[in-house]
Write an enzyme that holds these catalytic residues in place. Sequence first.
Site, PDB file in Angstrom:
ATOM      1  CG  ASP A 388      37.777   9.493  30.570  1.00  0.00           C
ATOM      2  OD1 ASP A 388      37.317   9.758  29.453  1.00  0.00           O
ATOM      3  OD2 ASP A 388      37.160   9.677  31.625  1.00  0.00           O
ATOM      4  CE  LYS A 389      33.286   8.111  30.454  1.00  0.00           C
ATOM      5  NZ  LYS A 389      32.499   8.610  29.327  1.00  0.00           N
TER       6      LYS A 389
END
Length: 436
Positions: A388-389
């Site tokens: 996600d990041k």
Amino acid sequence: MHSTQEQERYLQANNKEFNSVFGYPSNAIKTSKYNVFNFLPLNLFEQFQRLANAYFLILSILQLIPQISSLAWYTTVMPLMVVLCMTAVKDAIDDLKRHLNDNHVNNRSVLVLVNGRMEGKKWMNIQVGDIIKLENNQPVTADVLLLSSSEPYSLTYVETAELDGETNLKVKQAVSVTSEMENNLKLLSAFDGEVRYESPNNKLDKFTGILTYKGNNYFLDHDKLLLRGCVIRNTDWCYGLVIYTGPDTKLMQNTGRSSFKRTHIDHLMNVLVLWIFLFLGSICFVLAIGHGIWESKKGYYFQNFLPWKEYVSSSFVSAIFTFWSYFIILNTMVPISLYVSVEIIRLGNSCYINWDRKMFYAPKNTPAQARTTTLNEELGQVKYVFSDKTGTLTQNIMIFNKCSINGTIYGMHAFLLSQFQGVTLQIVLSSKSVCL
């Protein structure tokens, strides 16, 4: 009264007699698969899920029938026993390590409020409804409802890396009515709040309950719950009311039961053994048909020299016995030694993992540790990665490169700069992404 189908739970703080009526489990955990009584049957059941082991077991039974066996029974039983014993010893050693780890965790010490004073107790003796004290850098004993802490507004900072892999700190806050008690043991001992809350589940970000204290109701959510597996950070002390213990904690609910795991190589070997088994059966079938045809057309003339046994009444019956005889004689087509070789390779690979200096983490003096020898070949077999990041798969590190202060250069990679006018300050930082 404790039931797995319960819709909600109920407890009262500092009241062991009341809480014991519901039969809540102790705080002891168990991650091992075997014990002294079930090791032999359970381990054998798992091993005979391998088709080669099951094949040689059937073959050993067939060799006990004298009408079809031309080989001694021990020629098959002995290799099978060697394979079973080697695998059983390896599994026993792996499970013994789990037992030792469980004992280490269950015998950790924590401070518990008893009769107005704090006493040290083992983790496994903690019960639902106890009030415990946690200190900085201490792992959380069970799933507890935060009552008060040393920080302003009764905030508590926790690290949840063991639960979700996140190293950034999360903030928890106590209920306002209990935060006023702070570390006053007299007030904490007199606390008799009643909590009605949901039954155990594996949802880390979900918790609902109601605290009833002095006639008022206070809503509870997951922001007021400290989960087992978390570590207290940047907080001198905090007090909590034990909500879930042992197997009911969210950490253990997500762990599930220890099961027999098979790798892709195990599945592949089972498929190969199945095809070899079918090929062996087809060969024996062809040979049995040939024997039956020969017996019906030519064997009759040899009855005076090679008579049939008393249990053979026709060429068809003779072909059936011949089929099983060939099945026993050609048993070497199924490679039972392949499983021994794979187990030895896995054991050696586990030792190499433990000895690998490149996998040694110097800051914490921690080497790599292979906790099991059955899943080594699955390491690195990644098909899909969801992130996600940044920072999930990489470690963001800011490394000082160089700086210039009043014309003087500092740093590892200093070089001549043009003349500065006045006092200047330049700091250059380089960002590196180091793959984990």
